[in-house]
Write a protein that holds these residues in place. Structure first.
Motif, PDB file in Angstrom:
ATOM      1  N   ASN A   1       1.126  -1.322   0.320  1.00 42.47           N
ATOM      2  CA  ASN A   1       0.438   0.335  -0.133  1.00 42.47           C
ATOM      3  C   ASN A   1       1.014   1.338  -0.116  1.00 42.47           C
ATOM      4  O   ASN A   1       1.846   1.250   0.788  1.00 42.47           O
ATOM      5  CB  ASN A   1      -0.421  -0.087   0.815  1.00 42.47           C
ATOM      6  CG  ASN A   1      -1.847   1.386   1.118  1.00 42.47           C
ATOM      7  OD1 ASN A   1      -2.440   1.769   0.483  1.00 42.47           O
ATOM      8  ND2 ASN A   1      -2.097   1.692   2.013  1.00 42.47           N
ATOM      9  N   VAL A   2       0.698   2.260  -0.937  1.00 43.27           N
ATOM     10  CA  VAL A   2       1.410   3.561  -0.592  1.00 43.27           C
ATOM     11  C   VAL A   2       0.943   4.277  -0.426  1.00 43.27           C
ATOM     12  O   VAL A   2      -0.855   4.568  -0.890  1.00 43.27           O
ATOM     13  CB  VAL A   2       2.242   3.586  -2.207  1.00 43.27           C
ATOM     14  CG1 VAL A   2       2.653   4.721  -2.756  1.00 43.27           C
ATOM     15  CG2 VAL A   2       2.990   2.380  -2.547  1.00 43.27           C
ATOM     16  N   TYR A   3       0.645   5.563   0.104  1.00 39.72           N
ATOM     17  CA  TYR A   3       0.232   6.710   0.050  1.00 39.72           C
ATOM     18  C   TYR A   3       1.008   8.079   0.367  1.00 39.72           C
ATOM     19  O   TYR A   3       1.509   8.244   0.071  1.00 39.72           O
ATOM     20  CB  TYR A   3      -1.009   6.103   1.889  1.00 39.72           C
ATOM     21  CG  TYR A   3       0.642   6.083   3.219  1.00 39.72           C
ATOM     22  CD1 TYR A   3       0.811   5.150   3.730  1.00 39.72           C
ATOM     23  CD2 TYR A   3       1.072   7.998   3.434  1.00 39.72           C
ATOM     24  CE1 TYR A   3       1.729   5.194   4.517  1.00 39.72           C
ATOM     25  CE2 TYR A   3       1.559   7.457   4.603  1.00 39.72           C
ATOM     26  CZ  TYR A   3       2.114   6.497   5.355  1.00 39.72           C
ATOM     27  OH  TYR A   3       2.760   6.586   6.113  1.00 39.72           O
ATOM     28  N   LEU A   4       0.384   8.940   0.284  1.00 35.06           N
ATOM     29  CA  LEU A   4       0.281   9.999   0.467  1.00 35.06           C
ATOM     30  C   LEU A   4      -0.409  11.128   0.847  1.00 35.06           C
ATOM     31  O   LEU A   4      -1.431  11.359   1.633  1.00 35.06           O
ATOM     32  CB  LEU A   4       0.436  10.425  -1.470  1.00 35.06           C
ATOM     33  CG  LEU A   4       0.617  12.429  -1.747  1.00 35.06           C
ATOM     34  CD1 LEU A   4       1.485  12.858  -1.148  1.00 35.06           C
ATOM     35  CD2 LEU A   4       0.216  12.699  -2.661  1.00 35.06           C
ATOM     36  N   GLN A   5       0.112  12.339   1.786  1.00 34.89           N
ATOM     37  CA  GLN A   5      -0.736  13.007   2.992  1.00 34.89           C
ATOM     38  C   GLN A   5       0.113  14.665   2.344  1.00 34.89           C
ATOM     39  O   GLN A   5       1.752  14.751   2.383  1.00 34.89           O
ATOM     40  CB  GLN A   5      -0.717  12.567   3.863  1.00 34.89           C
ATOM     41  CG  GLN A   5      -1.302  13.245   4.431  1.00 34.89           C
ATOM     42  CD  GLN A   5      -1.364  13.246   6.329  1.00 34.89           C
ATOM     43  OE1 GLN A   5      -0.905  12.199   6.812  1.00 34.89           O
ATOM     44  NE2 GLN A   5      -2.271  13.557   7.225  1.00 34.89           N
ATOM     45  N   LEU A   6      -1.054  15.569   2.121  1.00 33.16           N
ATOM     46  CA  LEU A   6      -0.204  16.710   2.043  1.00 33.16           C
ATOM     47  C   LEU A   6      -1.181  17.516   3.314  1.00 33.16           C
ATOM     48  O   LEU A   6      -2.277  17.575   2.810  1.00 33.16           O
ATOM     49  CB  LEU A   6      -1.188  17.727   0.410  1.00 33.16           C
ATOM     50  CG  LEU A   6      -0.235  16.822  -0.879  1.00 33.16           C
ATOM     51  CD1 LEU A   6      -0.500  17.067  -1.887  1.00 33.16           C
ATOM     52  CD2 LEU A   6       1.051  16.593  -0.767  1.00 33.16           C
ATOM     53  N   SER A   7      -0.746  18.285   3.665  1.00 33.42           N
ATOM     54  CA  SER A   7      -1.037  19.475   4.866  1.00 33.42           C
ATOM     55  C   SER A   7      -0.425  20.415   4.907  1.00 33.42           C
ATOM     56  O   SER A   7       1.026  21.094   4.179  1.00 33.42           O
ATOM     57  CB  SER A   7      -0.652  18.165   6.250  1.00 33.42           C
ATOM     58  OG  SER A   7      -1.069  16.960   6.327  1.00 33.42           O
ATOM     59  N   MET A   8      -1.671  21.208   5.198  1.00 26.32           N
ATOM     60  CA  MET A   8      -1.069  22.994   5.680  1.00 26.32           C
ATOM     61  C   MET A   8      -1.671  23.537   7.355  1.00 26.32           C
ATOM     62  O   MET A   8      -2.505  23.044   7.659  1.00 26.32           O
ATOM     63  CB  MET A   8      -0.980  23.921   4.093  1.00 26.32           C
ATOM     64  CG  MET A   8      -2.751  24.076   4.374  1.00 26.32           C
ATOM     65  SD  MET A   8      -3.252  25.014   5.901  1.00 26.32           S
ATOM     66  CE  MET A   8      -3.980  26.648   4.499  1.00 26.32           C
ATOM     67  N   TRP A   9      -0.614  24.522   7.214  1.00 29.69           N
ATOM     68  CA  TRP A   9      -1.067  24.718   8.576  1.00 29.69           C
ATOM     69  C   TRP A   9      -0.711  26.227   8.750  1.00 29.69           C
ATOM     70  O   TRP A   9       0.302  26.712   8.179  1.00 29.69           O
ATOM     71  CB  TRP A   9       0.239  23.879   9.817  1.00 29.69           C
ATOM     72  CG  TRP A   9      -0.273  22.831  10.314  1.00 29.69           C
ATOM     73  CD1 TRP A   9      -0.791  22.467  10.734  1.00 29.69           C
ATOM     74  CD2 TRP A   9       0.655  21.993   9.653  1.00 29.69           C
ATOM     75  NE1 TRP A   9      -1.060  20.605  11.107  1.00 29.69           N
ATOM     76  CE2 TRP A   9       0.277  20.794  10.558  1.00 29.69           C
ATOM     77  CE3 TRP A   9       1.687  21.970   8.191  1.00 29.69           C
ATOM     78  CZ2 TRP A   9       0.199  19.706  10.409  1.00 29.69           C
ATOM     79  CZ3 TRP A   9       1.956  21.000   8.296  1.00 29.69           C
ATOM     80  CH2 TRP A   9       1.306  19.078   9.293  1.00 29.69           C
ATOM     81  N   HIS A  10      -1.338  27.214   8.917  1.00 30.19           N
ATOM     82  CA  HIS A  10      -1.464  28.162   9.169  1.00 30.19           C
ATOM     83  C   HIS A  10      -1.168  28.968  10.669  1.00 30.19           C
ATOM     84  O   HIS A  10      -2.766  28.459  11.770  1.00 30.19           O
ATOM     85  CB  HIS A  10      -2.099  29.238   8.943  1.00 30.19           C
ATOM     86  CG  HIS A  10      -2.080  31.266   8.794  1.00 30.19           C
ATOM     87  ND1 HIS A  10      -3.291  31.941   9.179  1.00 30.19           N
ATOM     88  CD2 HIS A  10      -0.866  31.855   8.408  1.00 30.19           C
ATOM     89  CE1 HIS A  10      -2.343  33.141   8.926  1.00 30.19           C
ATOM     90  NE2 HIS A  10      -1.290  32.997   8.585  1.00 30.19           N
ATOM     91  N   LEU A  11      -0.477  29.352  11.912  1.00 35.90           N
ATOM     92  CA  LEU A  11       0.018  29.320  12.758  1.00 35.90           C
ATOM     93  C   LEU A  11      -0.879  29.682  13.633  1.00 35.90           C
ATOM     94  O   LEU A  11      -2.144  30.573  14.680  1.00 35.90           O
ATOM     95  CB  LEU A  11       1.282  29.622  12.894  1.00 35.90           C
ATOM     96  CG  LEU A  11       1.858  28.593  13.689  1.00 35.90           C
ATOM     97  CD1 LEU A  11       3.202  29.051  14.216  1.00 35.90           C
ATOM     98  CD2 LEU A  11       1.285  27.584  14.932  1.00 35.90           C
TER      99      LEU A  11
END
Lengths: 705, 307
Positions: free
Chosen positions: A695-705
């Motif tokens: 199983n291959v996965y990709l996760q993209l995330s962003m944060w703004h403090l």
């Protein structure tokens, strides 16, 4: 010549200077009051009377862990079986895999243990992984602190406070098995309140193939929403309110050949909580917590059964003698029963004769396993520092719980519980910590034993501690076990049976009641070492747990009625080591050796691995890549249970710019075997399989403090 | 205006101060024992009622230093002709500067931030030096190294006030084999949010910074860092009692020893630049350390430089 002018007058001439002199905070001039007071201090690992595993948000991020059940593979001795897409069987030290029910799970103090059916449905927990600050698992009976149902262990999920959440966060995960998860989060300040909101939609297709359903109908779609708000009313008084909802559909494969539509489960689980904390002095703190939970599931399907299975006379015969009923359905002559059973058998045979050929004609109707469970509880807790090295945590609580289900309970059933608890921590000298506690409960469903716990922690040195602990715990029978009125009613029966479009399945189960609590007596020797030079913390334990009065019987209509005749002895050892020897390197190792002996019912050996382990590490490169590796394995020695092994490789990259942060995570998981087998107490094991091992996965995330 | 340089020149106010100081049981110092300009007493201005300042005054007297002390609620004498004015505390330093004195000025018990702010307000060419209240970055890094016994990521919030500290912090981190992780302060965010930038740090280091730390924000820092299981180092023993895990700090005794050395070698034309305390020791909050599973070895308590 300078004139001598009083300061105040001088300030009046200068205007601002006086204000500056008076109001500037000088940390070297003005004493500060203690903020981290004794009542706020958590127990050190060297002082707790149990082994604790802590899984942090950072660890879950580095290892690419995207679900709670998978995080629990990091706990030594935790049995985790992924049965179907939405269904995880999880229990510390395994034992009865059919319905693991001996472990409590809390989210910020809110128990998600279902009161009517003694279960935790992991896929329906109303908390997103991104909301979790850390998970603390107390391994061993914790009934002395958390009450019955914390019999084998307690999983405490602690979520981020609103002030710890970024103002904006979004995350998207997708994998090669068709899983998708979208999470969004926002937080902000509103007057005296800090609040955060999280929304998440998760979808996965489950396994590719199931032994009971070749098409692999076991997907899950769940929406989670969490709202949390906190206010610091004064420097010593805070209030924290939360509302959590999990809603969705869990696909359920066919359970038998008669079902014509899938018995998918639609659920809406809601939780609200309010926590009031009042610090009356540096040495005393009170907490008042109010919780209300409501878990509603709707599970309806169409089934076609032979008419004979829906005869009212057959239903009545089953109530008198299940063996008579089975004999008639098998074409045999029943015998050996009571005169009433004989008479009823004759009525059944007469009905079958009147039906003639129609007796075996399929009758299709809709039935359900709809159920609603709710609980409302209030608890007051006091933390009191009695003296420099003596602390008492005590409290009182009350809970009302209710189960509503026509199928399981013939309506609704209630129960109520009141409890009191106390835990005393004493440090009579630098080499010794003593813990003594107990939990006493009064349950309207039946007696609950007092659960004591005693611990002696002997500090060999500042870095090493040996622990001796004795604890007793229990699990109270639930509403369904004590008060079941389990029948299946079919509506819209086509064609009508005896002129009616409503019929009942001949099988039923009425609980005799009078069940006692399941019990555990645990003895352990533990060792903790904290080696600063390597950032190494080692926790090891040897244990012997005697479980008795177990309700081991399979909970199905045709199974034996529940009793307290079950027993099993669990012995073994566990070790966990966490290593952070530099900011760039971290590693972990967990291993458990378990012996499951003297079980009086084979079902207590359906979830059992003699050896289980997890190991891995993370390396942070100088240009910000985080590379991780992990290996999980369970020997799978339970009845019909397969062994499990998986290797993970994860690469994470973060970019930081002022108040923004972005990350991309790529992970690869490789199973040792494509399929998992497990027992439900039937002659054939159930099996769930993926088409491929990777199983291959990709996760993209962003944060703004 | 009275100035105290001999009994024969005392005015009534000076005599009252002399009696009060003698009443404190001071040994050695005598209001009338000074016989020359070189032994002229030092004018001490004290801010607030801070116990440490009074301990320093006591300590200097015990070492035979002649002092004339002006408390925070007393009028300032004419300092222009004083051999040396010693301001104890930031408020005292501001008060002396507000009095526009042109005499030599020595500051102690004031933070580097307060000293630098005061220095900007001094006339050019003023004779001024200081011993900062807080221990140096090197001392704090040595403490971190001794406490954790390995390389850890040390988090530090940089503001416009503390930005000048960065080179010293980096040097100290290098000297003691630690990894410095800094983040810029953003005025828009709460301190709790600011600290999220340092979430990866295993320990937080703080220095006095009036743009960041008030009693309220210190409470917020301690609660937030403890909740996140991040030990905090700095910046004085009072903060350690409030809830930081440890700090290098200079006690009153340490300050007295350093001041005595400065006073003994004082020459108007050859002033040392403002400096961190020469002598320091360690304050520890054992309860917080234990709760955070930070082992405190015996040798941590012994590090520092003693007089």
């Amino acid at each position: 010549m300078l004139l001598r002018i009083p300061v105040a007058a001088l300030a009046a001439l200068c205007g601002i200077a006086e204000a500056q002199v008076q109001t500037s905070f000088d940390p070297f001039d003005e004493p500060l009051e203690a903020v981290i007071t004794p009542t706020r201090l958590r127990q050190s690992l060297h002082d707790v009377p149990a082994s604790v595993t802590v899984i942090t948000a950072a660890a879950m991020r580095d290892l690419g862990i995207s679900s709670l059940p998978e995080a629990l593979r990091l706990v030594p001795g935790m049995a985790v079986v992924h049965a179907t897409g939405p269904d995880y069987q999880i229990s510390y030290h395994g034992t009865n895999g059919l319905s693991p029910r001996r472990m409590n799970v809390l989210i910020d103090g809110i128990s998600v243990y279902r009161p009517a059916f003694s279960e935790v449905i992991w896929s329906q927990l109303p908390v997103a992984i991104d909301d979790i600050e850390r998970i603390e698992i107390t391994r061993g009976p914790s009934s002395a602190a958390y009450g019955p149902n914390s019999m084998l262990a307690v999983v405490n999920i602690i979520t981020k406070q609103p002030s710890d959440a970024p103002s904006t966060h979004a995350s998207f995960l997708v994998d090669s098995r068709g899983s998708r998860k979208l999470t969004g989060q926002a937080s902000g300040r509103f007057g005296n309140w800090t609040a955060s909101a999280t929304a998440e939609r998760e979808q996965n297709d489950g396994f590719d193939r199931l032994s009971q359903d070749e098409s692999g109908h076991d997907g899950l779609q769940v929406n989670r929403v969490r709202l949390r708000a906190q206010s610091k009313l004064t420097s010593n008084r805070t209030i924290d309110v939360q509302a959590l909802v999990a809603q969705g559909t869990a696909e359920v494969p066919f359970a038998d050949n008669f079902q014509r539509t899938y018995p998918d489960r639609r659920f809406v689980d809601g939780y609200v909580s309010a926590l009031w904390t009042e610090r009356t002095s540096a040495n005393q703190e009170y907490q008042l917590q109010l919780n209300h939970t409501r878990q509603a599931s709707r599970q309806r399907w169409t089934t076609c059964l032979p008419a004979v299975a829906l005869l009212p006379e057959m239903y009545d015969l089953w109530r008198l003698s299940p063996s008579y009923t089975e004999a008639i359905l098998s074409g045999r002559s029943p015998s050996g029963g009571s005169p009433e059973a004989d008479a009823q058998a004759l009525r059944v045979l007469a009905s079958i004769q009147r039906l003639g050929d129609r007796a075996l004609q399929p009758m299709c109707g809709m039935t359900n396993q709809d159920a609603t469970q709710s609980r409302t509880e209030v608890e007051v807790q006091s933390t009191l520092q009695l003296a420099g090295n003596l602390r008492l945590v005590s409290g009182l609580g009350y809970r009302q719980q209710r189960g509503e289900s026509q199928t399981y309970l013939a309506g609704s059933q209630r129960s109520h519980v009141a409890w009191a608890f106390g835990n005393l921590e004493a440090r009579p000298g630098p080499s010794l910590t003593l813990n003594a506690g107990a939990f006493a409960e009064r349950d309207s469903l039946g007696p609950a034993p007092i659960a004591p716990r005693f611990g002696v922690n002997w500090h060999l040195s500042p870095t090493q501690t040996v622990r001796l602990a004795y604890a007793r715990g229990s699990r109270s029978p639930d509403i369904q076990e004590q008060q079941a009125r389990w029948t299946y009613t079919f509506t819209n029966v086509t064609p009508p049976l005896l002129g009616s479009t409503t019929a009942r399945l001949y099988q039923s189960r009425f609980a005799p009641g009078g069940l006692d609590s399941e019990r555990i007596t645990s003895r352990e020797v533990g060792y903790v070492a904290n080696v600063s030079e390597y950032g190494l913390i080692v926790d090891a334990r040897l244990f012997r747990d005697s479980l008795s009065s177990l309700i081991s019987e399979r909970t199905n209509l045709a199974g034996a009625l529940p009793t307290n005749d079950g027993a099993v002895t669990l012995r073994g050892g566990e070790i966990q080591a966490d290593l952070h020897w530099s900011p760039r390197w971290a590693a972990f190792f967990k291993y458990a050796l378990l012996e499951n002996r003297d079980s009086t019912n084979s079902l207590e050996r359906t979830m059992f691995s003699r050896h289980s382990a997890a190991l891995g590490g993370t390396y942070v490169t100088s240009n910000g890549w985080r590379l991780s590796f992990a290996r999980y394995a369970m020997s799978g020695d339970g009845i019909q249970q397969s062994r499990y092994g998986r290797s993970d490789v994860v690469a994470l990259r973060e970019w930081v710019s002022a108040d923004w942060r972005w990350s991309a995570t790529v992970g690869l998981q490789r199973l040792d075997k494509r399929s998992t087998s497990y027992s439900i107490g039937s002659p054939e094991a159930l099996r769930s399989s993926f088409d491929g091992r990777t199983n291959v996965y990709l996760q993209l995330s962003m944060w703004h403090l | 205006m009275a100035s105290v340089d001999s009994l024969t020149h005392e005015g009534p106010d000076a005599r009252r101060r002399c009696i009060v100081h003698f009443g404190l049981g001071v040994l050695g110092a005598s209001c009338g024992s000074l016989s020359s300009a070189r032994d002229a007493p030092v004018h001490v201005v004290v801010s607030g009622a801070a116990p440490r300042a009074m301990q320093v005054v006591e300590g200097l007297r015990q070492r035979g230093v002649a002092l004339v002390v002006t408390m925070h609620d007393e009028p300032l004498a004419d300092l222009a002709t004083a051999r040396l004015t010693l301001a104890l505390g930031a408020a005292a330093l501001r008060r002396v500067i507000d009095a526009r004195t042109s005499g030599p000025l020595l500051s102690a018990l004031a933070s580097r931030e307060a000293v630098e702010e005061a220095r900007r307000r001094l006339p050019a060419g003023s004779a001024f030096t200081a011993i900062y209240a807080e221990a140096s970055p090197a001392s704090q890094m040595q403490l971190i190294q001794s406490l954790f016994r390995r390389t850890v990521r040390v988090g530090f919030l940089l503001s416009s006030t503390t930005a000048t500290l960065q080179p010293e912090l980096e040097r100290a981190a290098q000297d003691f084999n630690q990894m410095l992780h800094t983040a810029r302060l953003d005025g828009e965010l709460t301190l709790t949010r600011q600290l999220l930038k340092l979430a990866a740090a295993e320990v937080l280091l703080i220095f006095p910074d009036s743009s960041v730390f008030t009693p309220t924000s210190i409470r917020e820092l301690l609660e937030t860092s403890y909740r996140r299981r991040q030990p905090v180092i700095g910046f004085n023993d009072s903060l350690v009692a409030a809830g930081t895990i440890a700090s290098a700090f200079s006690s009153a005794h340490d300050t007295v020893a350093h001041l005595h050395h400065v006073l003994a070698t004082w020459q108007r034309d050859m002033l040392l630049p403002p400096q961190y305390p020469k002598y320091w020791q360690v304050a520890l909050n054992d309860q917080v350390a234990r709760s955070l599973d930070v082992v405190v070895h015996a040798q941590v308590r012994r590090i520092g430089v003693r007089p």
